[in-house]
Scaffold this active site. Structure first.
Site, PDB file in Angstrom:
ATOM      1  N   CYS A  84     -18.569 -17.223  55.626  1.00 37.25           N
ATOM      2  CA  CYS A  84     -17.238 -17.845  55.669  1.00 37.25           C
ATOM      3  C   CYS A  84     -16.361 -17.291  56.780  1.00 37.25           C
ATOM      4  CB  CYS A  84     -16.530 -17.678  54.338  1.00 37.25           C
ATOM      5  SG  CYS A  84     -17.245 -18.741  53.094  1.00 37.25           S
TER       6      CYS A  84
HETATM    7  N1  CO8 Z   1     -17.298 -26.463  33.704  1.00 31.08           N
HETATM    8  C1  CO8 Z   1     -16.955 -25.870  32.520  1.00 31.08           C
HETATM    9  N2  CO8 Z   1     -17.072 -24.543  32.300  1.00 31.08           N
HETATM   10  C2  CO8 Z   1     -17.538 -23.775  33.303  1.00 31.08           C
HETATM   11  C3  CO8 Z   1     -17.916 -24.321  34.534  1.00 31.08           C
HETATM   12  C4  CO8 Z   1     -17.786 -25.720  34.731  1.00 31.08           C
HETATM   13  N3  CO8 Z   1     -18.120 -26.309  35.877  1.00 31.08           N
HETATM   14  N4  CO8 Z   1     -18.334 -23.319  35.338  1.00 31.08           N
HETATM   15  C5  CO8 Z   1     -18.251 -22.189  34.637  1.00 31.08           C
HETATM   16  N5  CO8 Z   1     -17.772 -22.454  33.393  1.00 31.08           N
HETATM   17  C6  CO8 Z   1     -17.539 -21.506  32.294  1.00 31.08           C
HETATM   18  C7  CO8 Z   1     -18.359 -20.244  32.489  1.00 31.08           C
HETATM   19  O1  CO8 Z   1     -19.671 -20.400  31.984  1.00 31.08           O
HETATM   20  C8  CO8 Z   1     -17.554 -19.237  31.693  1.00 31.08           C
HETATM   21  O2  CO8 Z   1     -17.844 -19.399  30.317  1.00 31.08           O
HETATM   22  P1  CO8 Z   1     -17.886 -18.106  29.321  1.00 31.08           P
HETATM   23  O3  CO8 Z   1     -16.498 -17.532  29.384  1.00 31.08           O
HETATM   24  O4  CO8 Z   1     -18.262 -18.705  28.033  1.00 31.08           O
HETATM   25  O5  CO8 Z   1     -18.908 -17.182  29.920  1.00 31.08           O
HETATM   26  C9  CO8 Z   1     -16.106 -19.679  31.902  1.00 31.08           C
HETATM   27  O6  CO8 Z   1     -16.186 -21.062  32.310  1.00 31.08           O
HETATM   28  C10 CO8 Z   1     -15.401 -18.878  32.980  1.00 31.08           C
HETATM   29  O7  CO8 Z   1     -16.279 -18.802  34.164  1.00 31.08           O
HETATM   30  P2  CO8 Z   1     -15.967 -17.898  35.399  1.00 31.08           P
HETATM   31  O8  CO8 Z   1     -15.647 -16.516  34.937  1.00 31.08           O
HETATM   32  O9  CO8 Z   1     -17.096 -18.058  36.379  1.00 31.08           O
HETATM   33  O10 CO8 Z   1     -14.672 -18.637  35.967  1.00 31.08           O
HETATM   34  P3  CO8 Z   1     -13.612 -18.150  37.009  1.00 31.08           P
HETATM   35  O11 CO8 Z   1     -12.273 -18.311  36.416  1.00 31.08           O
HETATM   36  O12 CO8 Z   1     -13.948 -16.840  37.625  1.00 31.08           O
HETATM   37  O13 CO8 Z   1     -13.729 -19.286  38.160  1.00 31.08           O
HETATM   38  C11 CO8 Z   1     -14.649 -19.514  40.387  1.00 31.08           C
HETATM   39  C12 CO8 Z   1     -14.935 -19.422  38.886  1.00 31.08           C
HETATM   40  C13 CO8 Z   1     -13.825 -20.770  40.631  1.00 31.08           C
HETATM   41  C14 CO8 Z   1     -15.954 -19.593  41.126  1.00 31.08           C
HETATM   42  C15 CO8 Z   1     -13.818 -18.296  40.827  1.00 31.08           C
HETATM   43  O14 CO8 Z   1     -14.381 -17.112  40.297  1.00 31.08           O
HETATM   44  C16 CO8 Z   1     -13.711 -18.158  42.330  1.00 31.08           C
HETATM   45  O15 CO8 Z   1     -13.279 -19.041  43.030  1.00 31.08           O
HETATM   46  N6  CO8 Z   1     -14.031 -16.978  42.826  1.00 31.08           N
HETATM   47  C17 CO8 Z   1     -13.938 -16.682  44.276  1.00 31.08           C
HETATM   48  C18 CO8 Z   1     -15.150 -17.177  44.932  1.00 31.08           C
HETATM   49  C19 CO8 Z   1     -15.121 -17.011  46.431  1.00 31.08           C
HETATM   50  O16 CO8 Z   1     -14.127 -16.795  47.061  1.00 31.08           O
HETATM   51  N7  CO8 Z   1     -16.240 -17.122  46.990  1.00 31.08           N
HETATM   52  C20 CO8 Z   1     -16.370 -17.097  48.392  1.00 31.08           C
HETATM   53  C21 CO8 Z   1     -17.686 -17.677  48.651  1.00 31.08           C
HETATM   54  S1  CO8 Z   1     -17.754 -18.669  49.991  1.00 31.08           S
HETATM   55  C22 CO8 Z   1     -18.568 -17.879  51.299  1.00 31.08           C
HETATM   56  O17 CO8 Z   1     -18.493 -16.722  51.520  1.00 31.08           O
HETATM   57  C23 CO8 Z   1     -19.422 -18.727  52.132  1.00 31.08           C
HETATM   58  C24 CO8 Z   1     -20.851 -18.553  51.791  1.00 31.08           C
HETATM   59  C25 CO8 Z   1     -21.689 -19.485  52.575  1.00 31.08           C
HETATM   60  C26 CO8 Z   1     -21.586 -20.927  52.122  1.00 31.08           C
HETATM   61  C27 CO8 Z   1     -22.877 -21.600  52.028  1.00 31.08           C
HETATM   62  C28 CO8 Z   1     -22.794 -23.055  51.661  1.00 31.08           C
HETATM   63  C29 CO8 Z   1     -23.264 -23.461  50.327  1.00 31.08           C
END
Ligand code: CO8
Length: 377
Positions: free
Chosen positions: A156
């Protein structure tokens, strides 16, 4: 020391939109199909049922409402769950080069230049379509640019890291005018079968022209006041796809060969790193965060950007005021890897006045953080 400017930007936006509603409907159909196929194993406790995804979760957790993709039908087909790209002959322009040429030509025109005046092309993106020849060489040839070109990948942070390379090249004379392109075909490396991440990414291409201030002819110029890069190794964002795979006799379609992350850990670890990085960078330029007119931040998560801004300027900036200080393009484009902060810069800078200072900042896999402080001339 020679002053260097960003003199043009370009944006290619793919033709297809996938809304959260469409995405979730297709994911849930995929989950139902898989669960029906494995009913006995699920009942025996040998396999976990795949839970449904939800639009409400996606919007609340990330701020993403839709994403653009180069190919939609394959992604939404519950029996496929990935884009369907037709292979092209070696003589044809490759897909990644095609979108880079579009955005690159727009950036060159915006800088008031002809392609032949560019003498370095940096293709900076989170994934490259092939091992070699470098994508940059193909893009350079297709546009009619001169000089040299090379590819670079810092996930990224590819665009901000490329900005530093371009600024250094112009300063030290190894190039006169540099074109940076960020063709991000994230749909090919996103795991559309995993509800934890299937909503995160979108496709796009951005481009920037970097050149010496005293010879730039474009109507709009942004002096680069400083660049600062940081990396700190982490496995919390990872993708094991690579050229060694075929020698390991592993499944090329296995889960670890697409995007994987510990999203919550990334969120917690990267927010303070990014805020501290920006603040330190500004201090080296004798600037305080409160003197910055606009932050064009990496676009991964709405809450993440709000927290970074809160740490920097001490204000809770949701709503219109927050958008003015740190515009969000994530709702429309989703996370476009290295292109996110550049889309924000491309779309949300026209209202700034001469002397206004802004910060372009990326954060992502590596971990990697890159900040570029600019001033409108
Ligand atoms: N629908 C319903 N429920 C869901 C879903 C969904 N789609 N997804 C997860 N849940 C559930 C989970 O299973 C979990 O359930 P439980 O509590 O029972 O275990 C609950 O919802 C909460 O899940 P999370 O803890 O995962 O949820 P978050 O509040 O943390 O949100 C995010 C998830 C949105 C992913 C968030 O953590 C986030 O945005 N984090 C930052 C990520 C980030 O900045 N990443 C950067 C990566 S990008 C990068 O560097 C580029 C890489 C190269 C790219 C390559 C191309 C593909």
């Amino acid at each position: 020391m020679k002053n260097v400017v960003i003199s043009g930007t370009g944006l290619f936006t793919p033709p297809h939109v996938i809304t959260n509603e469409e995405l979730v409907a297709s994911f849930n159909a995929y989950a139902d199909l898989q669960n029906a196929k494995h009913t006995a194993a699920i009942a025996a406790g040998e396999r976990a049922a795949i839970p449904h995804s939800s639009v409400e979760f996606i919007e609340k957790a990330s701020g993403i409402r839709q994403r653009y993709v180069l190919e939609k039908d394959g992604v939404l087909d519950p029996t496929r769950m990935k884009p369907r790209f037709a292979p092209r002959p070696d003589e044809a322009l490759s897909l990644m080069a095609e979108i880079a040429v579009d955005a690159g030509a727009k950036a060159i025109a915006a800088a008031g230049l002809q392609p032949g005046q560019i003498d370095a092309v940096l293709c900076a993106a989170a994934n490259m379509q092939r091992a070699y020849p470098a994508m940059a060489c193909e893009i350079q040839a297709a546009l009619g640019c001169g000089g040299y070109g090379f590819d670079m990948n810092v996930a990224c942070s590819s665009a901000t890291f490329a900005l530093q390379q371009a600024v250094d090249a112009v300063r030290n004379g190894s190039a006169t005018r540099v074109l940076i392109v960020n063709p991000e075909i994230t749909s090919a490396h996103l795991e559309w079968r995993d509800r934890d991440c299937h909503f995160i990414f979108g496709d796009v291409c951005t481009a920037l022209v970097v050149e010496a201030e005293d010879t730039a002819v474009g109507a709009e110029r942004w002096r680069v006041r400083g660049t600062r890069l940081l990396t700190q190794y982490s496995n919390h964002i990872r993708n094991n796809a690579g050229f060694i795979n075929r020698c390991e006799d592993t499944d090329p379609d296995a889960r670890d060969k697409t995007f994987m992350q510990e999203g919550r850990k990334v969120f917690k670890e990267v927010v303070p790193m990014a805020a501290e990085h920006i603040e330190r960078h500004l201090h080296t330029l004798a600037l305080e965060p409160t003197q910055v007119r606009r932050f064009w931040l990496h676009q991964a998560n709405l809450g993440m950007n709000q927290l970074v801004i809160k740490k920097l300027v001490g204000a809770d900036l949701s709503g219109t005021q927050g958008h003015d200080l740190a515009p969000i393009i994530l709702g429309e484009y989703a996370n476009t890897a290295s292109a996110g902060s550049i889309i924000a810069f491309h779309k949300h800078r026209a209202d700034l006045r001469a002397g206004d200072v802004g910060v372009i900042c990326s954060f992502g896999a590596g971990y990697s953080i890159g900040s570029v402080v600019v001033e409108r001339l």
